[in-house]
Motif scaffolding. Structure first.
Motif, PDB file in Angstrom:
ATOM      1  N   LEU A 122      55.924 -32.560 -98.040  1.00  0.00           N
ATOM      2  CA  LEU A 122      55.258 -33.136 -97.114  1.00  0.00           C
ATOM      3  C   LEU A 122      54.129 -32.781 -96.670  1.00  0.00           C
ATOM      4  O   LEU A 122      53.136 -33.101 -96.416  1.00  0.00           O
ATOM      5  CB  LEU A 122      55.879 -33.597 -95.844  1.00  0.00           C
ATOM      6  CG  LEU A 122      57.259 -34.595 -96.157  1.00  0.00           C
ATOM      7  CD1 LEU A 122      58.128 -34.804 -94.759  1.00  0.00           C
ATOM      8  CD2 LEU A 122      56.663 -35.934 -96.564  1.00  0.00           C
ATOM      9  N   GLY A 123      54.184 -31.226 -96.705  1.00  0.00           N
ATOM     10  CA  GLY A 123      52.946 -30.253 -96.495  1.00  0.00           C
ATOM     11  C   GLY A 123      53.139 -29.881 -94.738  1.00  0.00           C
ATOM     12  O   GLY A 123      53.571 -30.504 -94.065  1.00  0.00           O
ATOM     13  N   ARG A 124      52.763 -28.700 -94.612  1.00  0.00           N
ATOM     14  CA  ARG A 124      52.778 -28.199 -93.156  1.00  0.00           C
ATOM     15  C   ARG A 124      51.684 -29.135 -92.449  1.00  0.00           C
ATOM     16  O   ARG A 124      51.900 -28.634 -91.228  1.00  0.00           O
ATOM     17  CB  ARG A 124      52.316 -26.747 -93.236  1.00  0.00           C
ATOM     18  CG  ARG A 124      53.184 -25.809 -94.120  1.00  0.00           C
ATOM     19  CD  ARG A 124      52.910 -24.185 -93.735  1.00  0.00           C
ATOM     20  NE  ARG A 124      53.986 -23.569 -94.588  1.00  0.00           N
ATOM     21  CZ  ARG A 124      53.671 -22.776 -95.600  1.00  0.00           C
ATOM     22  NH1 ARG A 124      52.437 -22.907 -96.183  1.00  0.00           N
ATOM     23  NH2 ARG A 124      54.742 -22.163 -96.120  1.00  0.00           N
ATOM     24  N   THR A 125      50.815 -29.609 -93.018  1.00  0.00           N
ATOM     25  CA  THR A 125      49.552 -30.223 -92.277  1.00  0.00           C
ATOM     26  C   THR A 125      50.126 -31.626 -91.695  1.00  0.00           C
ATOM     27  O   THR A 125      49.352 -32.305 -91.265  1.00  0.00           O
ATOM     28  CB  THR A 125      48.547 -29.964 -92.724  1.00  0.00           C
ATOM     29  OG1 THR A 125      48.390 -30.800 -93.966  1.00  0.00           O
ATOM     30  CG2 THR A 125      47.976 -28.643 -92.693  1.00  0.00           C
ATOM     31  N   THR A 126      51.114 -32.015 -92.327  1.00  0.00           N
ATOM     32  CA  THR A 126      51.342 -33.547 -92.028  1.00  0.00           C
ATOM     33  C   THR A 126      51.925 -33.753 -90.762  1.00  0.00           C
ATOM     34  O   THR A 126      52.849 -33.280 -90.283  1.00  0.00           O
ATOM     35  CB  THR A 126      52.495 -34.136 -93.102  1.00  0.00           C
ATOM     36  OG1 THR A 126      52.138 -33.841 -94.377  1.00  0.00           O
ATOM     37  CG2 THR A 126      52.727 -35.448 -92.728  1.00  0.00           C
ATOM     38  N   PRO A 127      51.188 -34.701 -89.862  1.00  0.00           N
ATOM     39  CA  PRO A 127      51.356 -34.758 -88.534  1.00  0.00           C
ATOM     40  C   PRO A 127      53.010 -34.803 -88.134  1.00  0.00           C
ATOM     41  O   PRO A 127      53.693 -34.540 -87.174  1.00  0.00           O
ATOM     42  CB  PRO A 127      50.554 -35.986 -87.732  1.00  0.00           C
ATOM     43  CG  PRO A 127      49.161 -35.542 -88.936  1.00  0.00           C
ATOM     44  CD  PRO A 127      50.081 -35.431 -89.969  1.00  0.00           C
ATOM     45  N   ALA A 128      53.439 -35.954 -88.824  1.00  0.00           N
ATOM     46  CA  ALA A 128      55.055 -36.570 -88.527  1.00  0.00           C
ATOM     47  C   ALA A 128      55.785 -35.258 -89.087  1.00  0.00           C
ATOM     48  O   ALA A 128      56.921 -34.895 -88.234  1.00  0.00           O
ATOM     49  CB  ALA A 128      55.129 -37.600 -89.505  1.00  0.00           C
ATOM     50  N   ALA A 129      55.548 -34.668 -90.027  1.00  0.00           N
ATOM     51  CA  ALA A 129      56.465 -33.491 -90.409  1.00  0.00           C
ATOM     52  C   ALA A 129      56.226 -32.200 -89.286  1.00  0.00           C
ATOM     53  O   ALA A 129      57.474 -31.608 -88.884  1.00  0.00           O
ATOM     54  CB  ALA A 129      55.983 -32.894 -91.884  1.00  0.00           C
ATOM     55  N   ARG A 130      55.138 -31.944 -88.819  1.00  0.00           N
ATOM     56  CA  ARG A 130      54.961 -30.871 -87.925  1.00  0.00           C
ATOM     57  C   ARG A 130      55.535 -31.192 -86.584  1.00  0.00           C
ATOM     58  O   ARG A 130      56.191 -30.404 -86.055  1.00  0.00           O
ATOM     59  CB  ARG A 130      53.381 -30.632 -87.667  1.00  0.00           C
ATOM     60  CG  ARG A 130      52.797 -29.888 -88.901  1.00  0.00           C
ATOM     61  CD  ARG A 130      51.393 -29.858 -88.679  1.00  0.00           C
ATOM     62  NE  ARG A 130      50.918 -28.992 -87.562  1.00  0.00           N
ATOM     63  CZ  ARG A 130      49.988 -28.456 -86.961  1.00  0.00           C
ATOM     64  NH1 ARG A 130      48.837 -29.117 -87.381  1.00  0.00           N
ATOM     65  NH2 ARG A 130      50.034 -27.618 -86.129  1.00  0.00           N
ATOM     66  N   GLN A 131      55.605 -32.659 -86.221  1.00  0.00           N
ATOM     67  CA  GLN A 131      56.333 -32.834 -84.791  1.00  0.00           C
ATOM     68  C   GLN A 131      57.809 -32.950 -85.159  1.00  0.00           C
ATOM     69  O   GLN A 131      58.388 -32.446 -84.275  1.00  0.00           O
ATOM     70  CB  GLN A 131      55.938 -34.490 -84.663  1.00  0.00           C
ATOM     71  CG  GLN A 131      56.722 -35.021 -83.565  1.00  0.00           C
ATOM     72  CD  GLN A 131      56.298 -36.464 -83.085  1.00  0.00           C
ATOM     73  OE1 GLN A 131      55.655 -36.990 -83.968  1.00  0.00           O
ATOM     74  NE2 GLN A 131      56.687 -36.698 -82.053  1.00  0.00           N
ATOM     75  N   LEU A 132      58.222 -33.399 -86.581  1.00  0.00           N
ATOM     76  CA  LEU A 132      59.941 -33.102 -86.676  1.00  0.00           C
ATOM     77  C   LEU A 132      60.004 -31.745 -86.384  1.00  0.00           C
ATOM     78  O   LEU A 132      61.190 -31.428 -85.894  1.00  0.00           O
ATOM     79  CB  LEU A 132      60.286 -33.800 -87.990  1.00  0.00           C
ATOM     80  CG  LEU A 132      61.500 -33.566 -88.421  1.00  0.00           C
ATOM     81  CD1 LEU A 132      62.269 -34.490 -87.467  1.00  0.00           C
ATOM     82  CD2 LEU A 132      61.678 -34.457 -89.909  1.00  0.00           C
ATOM     83  N   THR A 133      59.462 -30.785 -87.137  1.00  0.00           N
ATOM     84  CA  THR A 133      59.815 -29.411 -87.075  1.00  0.00           C
ATOM     85  C   THR A 133      60.025 -28.839 -85.695  1.00  0.00           C
ATOM     86  O   THR A 133      60.563 -28.078 -85.346  1.00  0.00           O
ATOM     87  CB  THR A 133      58.762 -28.573 -88.124  1.00  0.00           C
ATOM     88  OG1 THR A 133      58.868 -29.231 -89.264  1.00  0.00           O
ATOM     89  CG2 THR A 133      59.256 -27.208 -88.203  1.00  0.00           C
ATOM     90  N   SER A 134      58.654 -29.239 -84.784  1.00  0.00           N
ATOM     91  CA  SER A 134      58.877 -28.793 -83.483  1.00  0.00           C
ATOM     92  C   SER A 134      59.761 -29.217 -82.774  1.00  0.00           C
ATOM     93  O   SER A 134      60.350 -28.637 -81.940  1.00  0.00           O
ATOM     94  CB  SER A 134      57.438 -29.198 -82.957  1.00  0.00           C
ATOM     95  OG  SER A 134      56.215 -28.748 -83.543  1.00  0.00           O
ATOM     96  N   GLN A 135      60.461 -30.447 -82.900  1.00  0.00           N
ATOM     97  CA  GLN A 135      61.254 -31.074 -82.057  1.00  0.00           C
ATOM     98  C   GLN A 135      62.710 -30.279 -82.278  1.00  0.00           C
ATOM     99  O   GLN A 135      63.447 -29.857 -81.685  1.00  0.00           O
ATOM    100  CB  GLN A 135      61.569 -32.620 -82.726  1.00  0.00           C
ATOM    101  CG  GLN A 135      60.589 -33.486 -81.819  1.00  0.00           C
ATOM    102  CD  GLN A 135      60.790 -35.037 -82.244  1.00  0.00           C
ATOM    103  OE1 GLN A 135      60.313 -35.587 -83.316  1.00  0.00           O
ATOM    104  NE2 GLN A 135      61.456 -35.578 -81.379  1.00  0.00           N
TER     105      GLN A 135
END
Length: 212
Positions: free
Chosen positions: A121-134
């Motif tokens: 998904l890549g580090r810059t994918t917004p949904a992926a970044r949000q998931l990781t942050s959560q």
């Protein structure tokens, strides 16, 4: 923590069960093959679903499915640390938590379904970044509660910043997991956990020594 893109909430019970089966099957494929080598055909074969079913539940195709897998695996990261993560009030509980973390990642091995956040998904994918942050926020909140409980009991130095302490602890765990995924060895993760917990214990002991 329960993370879902929202698609499952609009389905019937049977639809939710089918979607969950696809997600679980995809996660199993990724554990065995790795994210890069897993194809939609592999997932269809394992879950006995058609291509039309895959795209019915995941209109965005593989990327949307991988995000759903990552969301489920993010939940599992915390689930696998329970009941210890929610009960870090004694050093015995912290030791049990440490053992649960090691057991989880030792059983997982080098193929981490949650790794799709980085590899696919890549580090810059917004949904992926949000998931990781959560995930990180929920993990650190539980650990912070444990640190505060231990500080209140006089078992951890009250001068320590709880937020920075748990951030360092999560970073240590994730660093050890990264090395595990690269080498297959658990030693660095074990050392990271043991060293961090020893420092937490020794900090309050040092302050209690005469003349400290």
């Amino acid at each position: 923590m329960v993370i879902d893109g929202g698609g499952a909430q609009r389905l019937t019970q049977k639809g939710r069960q089918t979607r969950r089966r696809i997600v679980e099957g995809a996660a199993e494929e990724i554990r065995e093959r790795g994210a890069a080598s897993t194809t939609l055909d592999d997932i269809r074969a394992r879950t006995a679903t058609s291509k039309s079913q895959i795209f019915h539940y995941f209109p965005g195709g593989k990327e949307e499915l991988l995000l759903a897998v990552a969301a489920r695996e993010a939940d599992r990261v915390l689930e696998d640390q329970e009941p210890h993560l929610s009960n870090l009030r004694t050093w015995s509980a912290w030791q049990d938590w440490r053992d649960a973390v090691l057991r989880r990642y030792e059983q997982q091995g080098v193929n981490c379904p949650l790794g799709v956040l980085i590899t696919e998904l890549g580090r810059t994918t917004p949904a992926a970044r949000q998931l990781t942050s959560q995930l990180i926020d929920s993990w650190q909140a539980a650990l912070r509660e444990g640190v505060l409980e231990m500080q209140e009991a006089g078992e951890i130095d009250r001068g320590l910043d709880a937020d920075r302490t748990v951030a360092a602890l999560v970073a240590a765990v994730q660093g050890g997991v990264t090395i595990l995924m690269a080498t297959g060895g658990i030693a660095h993760l074990e050392a990271a956990l043991d060293t961090t917990l020893t420092l937490l214990r020794d900090g309050v002991r040092a302050r209690q020594r005469p003349g400290a």
